[in-house]
Design an enzyme around this catalytic site. Structure first.
Site, PDB file in Angstrom:
ATOM      1  N   HIS A 155      88.486  39.862 108.963  1.00  0.00           N
ATOM      2  CA  HIS A 155      87.658  39.844 110.133  1.00  0.00           C
ATOM      3  C   HIS A 155      86.080  40.019 109.472  1.00  0.00           C
ATOM      4  CE1 HIS A 155      91.184  40.366 112.809  1.00  0.00           C
ATOM      5  NE2 HIS A 155      91.460  41.466 111.914  1.00  0.00           N
ATOM      6  N   SER A 276      61.117  28.412  98.841  1.00  0.00           N
ATOM      7  CA  SER A 276      60.585  28.034  99.876  1.00  0.00           C
ATOM      8  C   SER A 276      59.065  27.686  99.749  1.00  0.00           C
ATOM      9  CB  SER A 276      60.584  29.318 100.898  1.00  0.00           C
ATOM     10  OG  SER A 276      59.690  29.161 102.011  1.00  0.00           O
ATOM     11  N   LYS A 282      61.375  33.912  98.503  1.00  0.00           N
ATOM     12  CA  LYS A 282      62.787  33.226  98.762  1.00  0.00           C
ATOM     13  C   LYS A 282      63.249  32.536  97.514  1.00  0.00           C
ATOM     14  CE  LYS A 282      63.807  31.937 102.757  1.00  0.00           C
ATOM     15  NZ  LYS A 282      64.727  32.529 104.011  1.00  0.00           N
ATOM     16  N   GLU A 289      74.874  25.754 100.099  1.00  0.00           N
ATOM     17  CA  GLU A 289      74.831  25.140 101.802  1.00  0.00           C
ATOM     18  C   GLU A 289      74.932  23.630 101.746  1.00  0.00           C
ATOM     19  OE1 GLU A 289      71.205  26.581 103.286  1.00  0.00           O
ATOM     20  OE2 GLU A 289      71.253  28.367 102.301  1.00  0.00           O
TER      21      GLU A 289
END
Ligand code: ARG
Length: 458
Positions: A155, A276, A282, A289
């Site tokens: 979980h 970024s 970043k 992704e």
């Protein structure tokens, strides 16, 4: 010039031609189309359907066309209807009359079925090779991280301590099954459709077994109607690819989470991260992704072909031309994702200390604390209750079970003693778990040596 112009009195409408044509995507089958034609021509010669002279001209012509396409001398004509027409027309323009005899005893229906099978079979082999490389990297990392402790989750909540090797081992299993699935698909599909003709075979004395053998198929496909209309193998293959993407995507998701500032279990190599345009701090896991994101288009190819096939009567229908574009896209996607992922994983930095600390902080040893009491004769259900109380106390004191004074333990249950710390240390928790498949050192070493054997047989 159309292959089938004879019966027609009117020119085809330009839009119809464009709509019907498949050259823009089936040109990638040029190699397979020529290989199939070479095998067909050899067989026609052996059977006396072509003369030695005709066959020699055809074969030399095809070999030359193959070389010319390979080195870029011959460009594929984008206005041709499909790759089959293009190569036949090119052959005839080069060698004359004999070229028109190549298609004897053949239809584009069995021809395209063959081309696509040859293509898929070769891509199965390529993807299998990429999977082997990925599995090797995973297994090497497992060897390195036998004692890299980390929390195991259920979980997405910390559950019990495991090792990074153990976690990686789960992915080894998934990708090993993927490789097995590809091998199954390859085995089941490896029957040659050529000689099925349009759907009903032919009256020429073709030797289908000879063609099958020369193209490394197990045997000719048994039923000629099935041979031209079977796309099961492609659906199976797309399902194998979907499964591979699903596994890559799950792994990417974990890496993305582990790579966050909150977790910091791993750090992606700069080469596999991007920055970024506005936020200078970043370092984004774009590659992971994108792999996760591209999973959708591979599923799409599977669902699309299942849908295309569902209402088709026997045998060939033009709908089947739709088996290619998305399948090619799925193949390209998987073929680029696996090696990228492999390198991303190999170059990723693993923060052992952070992982171990996280395992210690999340009460992942609570089950072991309960087992400690069980060994002292306390029923498990009661032990579970005592440990629950201890966890509450730790939360009040903001400490781990490992750091709670023994007086607190004894306050809740007198059966506790100083040896509790040893019993719930991460080292004990992980290393005492040696049932087959568990994260303990001995069990993991056994798993790794099985992996080694499996890889050695590839
Ligand atoms: N381009 C067609 C396909 O991909 C080739 C087969 C054409 N056969 C036919 N009967 N029109 O399916």
């Amino acid at each position: 010039m159309k292959l089938w112009g004879g019966r027609f009195t009117k020119e085809e409408d330009a839009l119809v031609h464009q709509f019907n044509a498949s050259i823009s995507f089936d040109q990638r089958l040029w190699n397979e189309d020529i290989l199939g034609s070479l095998a067909h021509a050899e067989m026609l010669k052996k059977q006396g359907i072509l003369t030695e002279e005709e066959a020699a001209q055809i074969i030399d012509g095809l070999v030359a066309i193959h070389a010319d396409i390979a080195d870029g001398t011959l460009a594929i004509d984008p206005t041709a209807e499909d790759i089959h027409s293009f190569i036949e027309a090119e052959l005839t323009s080069r060698i004359g009359e004999a070229g028109k005899k190549l298609h004897t005893g053949r239809s584009r229906n069995d021809q395209v079925a063959l081309d696509m099978k040859l293509y898929v079979r070769a891509r199965i082999d390529d993807i299998d090779e990429e999977l082997t490389k990925l599995l090797t990297v995973i297994n090497d990392l497992m060897k390195e991280h036998l004692d890299t402790w980390m929390p195991g989750f259920t979980h997405l909540q910390k559950a019990q301590p495991v090792t990074f090797a153990h976690h990686l081992g789960a992915y080894f299993e998934m990708f090993r099954r993927d490789a097995d699935r590809l091998a199954d698909t390859r085995e089941r599909m490896n029957y040659c459709p050529l000689g099925a003709g349009a759907l009903a075979g032919t009256t020429y004395p073709l030797d289908r077994a000879y063609v099958a053998r020369s193209l490394a198929f197990r045997a000719p496909a048994r039923n000629s109607m099935d041979a031209v209309s079977d796309r099961d193998y492609l659906i199976e293959f797309l399902s194998d690819l979907s499964m591979i993407m699903m596994h890559l995507s799950r792994f990417c998701e974990e890496i993305i989470v582990w790579n966050t500032n909150e977790y910091r279990f791993v750090e992606m190599d700069d080469a596999y991260s991007t920055g970024s345009s506005i936020m200078p701090q970043k370092k984004n896991p774009d590659i992971a992704e994108l792999i996760r994101g591209k999973t959708g288009r591979v599923y799409c190819a599977l669902i699309s072909l299942l849908t295309t096939m569902k209402g088709l009567p026997l045998a060939y229908n033009k709908d089947m031309q739709e088996d290619k574009e998305m399948a090619f896209d799925a193949i390209d996607t998987v073929s680029s994702c696996i090696p990228l992922f492999t390198e991303m994983l190999r170059t990723m930095k693993v923060n052992r200390e952070v992982m171990a600390k996280s395992a210690k902080q999340g009460f992942t040893n609570a089950t072991d604390a309960a087992d400690y009491l069980v060994k002292k004769g306390i029923p498990f259900r009661d032990a579970h209750g005592y440990i629950g109380e201890l966890v509450l106390r730790c939360l009040e004191k903001n400490c781990a079970l490992d750091d709670l004074p023994v007086a607190d333990y004894q306050d809740i249950c007198p059966a506790f003693d100083e040896d509790i710390y040893e019993a719930i240390s991460l080292k004990t928790c992980v290393e005492k778990r040696n049932t087959k498949g568990a994260p303990g050192m001995a069990a993991m070493q056994e798993e790794i040596s099985e992996n080694d054997n499996w890889l050695a047989q590839r």
